[in-house]
Enzyme design. Structure first.
Site, PDB file in Angstrom:
ATOM      1  N   LYS A 244       0.671  -0.898   0.043  1.00 10.96           N
ATOM      2  CA  LYS A 244       0.035  -0.023  -0.227  1.00 10.96           C
ATOM      3  C   LYS A 244       0.754   1.222  -0.063  1.00 10.96           C
ATOM      4  O   LYS A 244       1.925   1.530  -0.151  1.00 10.96           O
ATOM      5  CB  LYS A 244      -1.190  -0.055   1.386  1.00 10.96           C
ATOM      6  CG  LYS A 244      -2.439  -0.998   1.085  1.00 10.96           C
ATOM      7  CD  LYS A 244      -3.096  -0.813   2.080  1.00 10.96           C
ATOM      8  CE  LYS A 244      -4.254  -1.933   1.142  1.00 10.96           C
ATOM      9  NZ  LYS A 244      -5.565  -1.887   2.647  1.00 10.96           N
TER      10      LYS A 244
ATOM     11  N   ARG B 106      -3.898 -10.454   4.798  1.00  9.12           N
ATOM     12  CA  ARG B 106      -4.136 -10.531   3.263  1.00  9.12           C
ATOM     13  C   ARG B 106      -2.552  -9.903   2.371  1.00  9.12           C
ATOM     14  O   ARG B 106      -2.734  -8.214   3.219  1.00  9.12           O
ATOM     15  CB  ARG B 106      -4.846  -9.888   3.329  1.00  9.12           C
ATOM     16  CG  ARG B 106      -5.452  -9.634   1.530  1.00  9.12           C
ATOM     17  CD  ARG B 106      -6.567  -9.153   1.318  1.00  9.12           C
ATOM     18  NE  ARG B 106      -7.692  -8.725   0.427  1.00  9.12           N
ATOM     19  CZ  ARG B 106      -7.046  -8.135  -1.255  1.00  9.12           C
ATOM     20  NH1 ARG B 106      -6.135  -7.078  -0.383  1.00  9.12           N
ATOM     21  NH2 ARG B 106      -7.684  -7.722  -2.084  1.00  9.12           N
TER      22      ARG B 106
END
Length: 287
Positions: free
Chosen positions: A225, A265
């Site tokens: 991210k 995840r």
């Protein structure tokens, strides 16, 4: 520090003594990290099987990008993207979750064999989601979310990000339960990167225990991210490329595992399996 499994999980996963590793499979043309790479069905299925071979406990199939600025797709298009992939992976013996904000997509994919519904909107995007999930008897991820990708960056305003996210998530949890969702099936996700600035994400990770202490299994999704890219930026301020953020992702996975999360995840599954083992070993050392 409890890390119980949610109800409805496949028996093979209930025996695992470590946090689960959930592999990301984007069946989209525009996801932030790998948009278009696995958009074609055969490529997506091959990658899902490869993720399982690398150690993924569940492969999370998504047909709509949730990155900032992403374009929404309708139910018909999303089902066209994900349903053949879900069916093929289930047929190959892979545990599959469906990453969707749409109740109809969740229902159809669970009927095709998906064992978990991962809803990044936490039920806010589709008013039918709670009643639908209530009848599916599978785990349901409720993530902290404030709005779709087109507006999420504008919504990253908090008085106290930890307190605000805890409060808003708890409101979602209680509304879901009132809507018929079995509390034993709920997994919670603080939503790293969704309407969060970089410092917000680090504060949430630093206060992970407060989320774990709510008593629900906690899922963390930090993989590749933007806040990791910013942390690793070069001297000119250029963020690290997506593929070069995996080591930082693994560090977060280890920290999260040490903090008692239920799962992580990730895109790079093989390294994440090692990371969660390190994290759990550290947690056992403290005990």
């Amino acid at each position: 520090m409890s890390r119980r499994h949610p109800s409805g999980l496949p028996d093979t996963l209930l025996q695992l003594p470590r946090p689960l590793v959930i592999g990301v499979l984007n069946v989209t043309p525009d996801s932030f990290s790998d948009g278009g790479k696995h958009f074609e069905v055969n490529s997506a299925v091959e990658h899902g099987i490869a993720l399982r071979r690398d150690g993924a406990d569940i492969v999370d199939v998504g047909g709509e990008s949730t990155r900032p600025g992403a374009t929404l797709v309708d139910v018909k298009e999303e089902l066209k993207r994900v349903l053949p992939v879900v069916s093929a992976l289930v047929g190959a013996g892979v545990n599959v979750s469906i990453d969707t904000m749409k109740a109809e997509v969740a229902r159809e994919c669970v009927a095709a064999g998906a064992c978990l519904v991962n809803d990044v909107s936490g039920g806010l995007a589709d008013p039918a989601m709670y009643s639908t999930v209530a009848g599916l008897d599978v785990p349901y991820v409720i993530m902290h979310w404030r709005g779709h990708g087109a507006v999420m960056n504008q919504l990253a305003v908090y008085d106290d990000v930890v307190g605000d996210v805890l409060r808003e998530l708890n409101e979602r949890l209680q509304t879901a339960i009132a809507g018929g969702v079995d509390p034993d099936c709920i997994i919670m996700d603080p939503g790293l990167g969704f309407a969060k600035e970089a410092d917000d994400n680090w504060r949430l990770l630093n206060h992970l225990a407060e989320f774990v202490d709510l008593g629900y299994p906690v899922l963390i999704g930090a993989s590749r991210k933007r806040f990791l890219g910013a942390l690793l930026a070069d001297t000119a301020g250029q963020p690290r490329t997506f593929a070069e953020r995996d080591a930082a992702t693994d560090a977060v996975s280890a920290i999260a595992a040490a903090g008692g999360v239920w799962g992580v995840r990730v895109h790079n599954v093989k390294a994440a399996v090692d990371a969660v083992l390190v994290g759990r070993a550290c947690a056992r050392g403290r005990q």
